[in-house]
Design an enzyme around this catalytic site. Sequence first.
Site, PDB file in Angstrom:
ATOM      1  N   PRO A 182     -15.911  -4.277   2.153  1.00  0.00           N
ATOM      2  CA  PRO A 182     -17.238  -4.743   2.592  1.00  0.00           C
ATOM      3  C   PRO A 182     -18.388  -3.862   2.129  1.00  0.00           C
ATOM      4  CG  PRO A 182     -16.109  -3.676   4.400  1.00  0.00           C
ATOM      5  CD  PRO A 182     -15.117  -3.764   3.281  1.00  0.00           C
ATOM      6  N   ARG A 209     -16.515  -1.451  -2.697  1.00  0.00           N
ATOM      7  CA  ARG A 209     -15.701  -0.399  -3.324  1.00  0.00           C
ATOM      8  C   ARG A 209     -16.422   0.955  -3.324  1.00  0.00           C
ATOM      9  NH1 ARG A 209     -10.668  -3.025  -4.007  1.00  0.00           N
ATOM     10  NH2 ARG A 209     -11.062  -5.139  -4.726  1.00  0.00           N
ATOM     11  N   GLY A 210     -17.254   1.188  -2.305  1.00  0.00           N
ATOM     12  CA  GLY A 210     -18.004   2.429  -2.198  1.00  0.00           C
ATOM     13  C   GLY A 210     -19.372   2.396  -2.844  1.00  0.00           C
ATOM     14  N   PHE A 211     -19.691   1.311  -3.561  1.00  0.00           N
ATOM     15  CA  PHE A 211     -20.963   1.241  -4.277  1.00  0.00           C
ATOM     16  C   PHE A 211     -22.154   1.242  -3.316  1.00  0.00           C
ATOM     17  CE2 PHE A 211     -24.351  -1.251  -6.394  1.00  0.00           C
ATOM     18  CZ  PHE A 211     -24.550  -0.460  -7.519  1.00  0.00           C
ATOM     19  N   TYR A 251       0.828  -1.202   0.000  1.00  0.00           N
ATOM     20  CA  TYR A 251       0.000   0.000   0.000  1.00  0.00           C
ATOM     21  C   TYR A 251       0.868   1.261   0.000  1.00  0.00           C
ATOM     22  CZ  TYR A 251      -3.587  -3.350   1.514  1.00  0.00           C
ATOM     23  OH  TYR A 251      -4.441  -4.424   1.628  1.00  0.00           O
ATOM     24  N   HIS A 290       0.167 -11.898   1.043  1.00  0.00           N
ATOM     25  CA  HIS A 290      -0.768 -11.016   0.344  1.00  0.00           C
ATOM     26  C   HIS A 290      -1.359 -11.678  -0.897  1.00  0.00           C
ATOM     27  CE1 HIS A 290      -1.545  -6.442  -0.363  1.00  0.00           C
ATOM     28  NE2 HIS A 290      -2.600  -7.159  -0.627  1.00  0.00           N
TER      29      HIS A 290
END
Length: 334
Positions: A205, A208-210, A55, A125
Amino acid sequence: MQTRKMGDFEVSAMGLGCMNLSHAYGTPPSAEQGERVLLAALDAGVTLFDTAALYGFGANEALVGKVLSRHRSRFTLASKGGMAGVQFDDGVKRVIDGRPETIRKNCEDSLQRLQTDVIDLYYLHRWDKKVPIEDSVGAMADLVHAGKVRSIGLSEVSAATLRKAHAVHPIAAVQTEYSLWTRNPEIAVLQACHELGAAFVAFSPVARGFLCDALPDAAALQPKDIRTAMPRFTPDNYAANLKLLPSYKALALEAGCTPAQLALAWLLHKAPHIVPIPGTTSVAHLQEDLGAMAVRLDAGLLAKLETLINQRTVTGNRYSAQSASEVDTEEFPV
């Protein structure tokens, strides 16, 4: 704060995914804003913080270390190796490398950036398919024996791979995308985690902002936003998926909560070994997310949710062909 079991740790029922403080969704927030979010989560009782070497190519671990190292005894620290940024002549690029020597190097680098002597939960990962999973997990087990890591996790693996890894060393947690619109863990890995006593950590969760009030405008995503490469956010697919939202928001009203809280509450109701790790760049959104733990959903509302949004009603794969080739998860056909 409600808690859930993760290996030998008792962690808050929801953790904080730290990725988007440094990576993935366009221009990240300032370091000062990232610090505000991290400290607000800690003050609210969050005790699981999730980062990775990848990240921001180390920037996220450095931020977490700078802000939280002085509070190290108050939380469970999770990070990941086996996929990191590597310097090439034309810049830093993401590389999946599960060789034992690389995992050891990744861990040492992470310990320095995180300003700690030990990582509580260290994930692989991605499984490097050129390296037997037993070899990568064996190297991680060596890190446990050396006192650099307290427990081991895996990310984006199948139930079969999980069982092979668990035979080498106990796996404390598996982390995979899981939400109403990504239901693949229900094929096998959720049950495998339950049988082996591993926690299941659900990233992305809120889809992705949807599944939030602040719905992303797919046409306005920044070039470096990873959603631009995700099939569900292409114009035609996104237009089809948007048709799900009016009914979804009506169910949130019925439940007396926000859309994001509904998505998180659904996960918390699914099984006691599931720990969602929503990420945010906003203290207000953080507080909203944590409010999901107070939401109660009855069986009828849960059934309506699962009928409305599932692998048959969502349009588009979750990953591009390239990204899909890098994971080892069971996938529903689309």
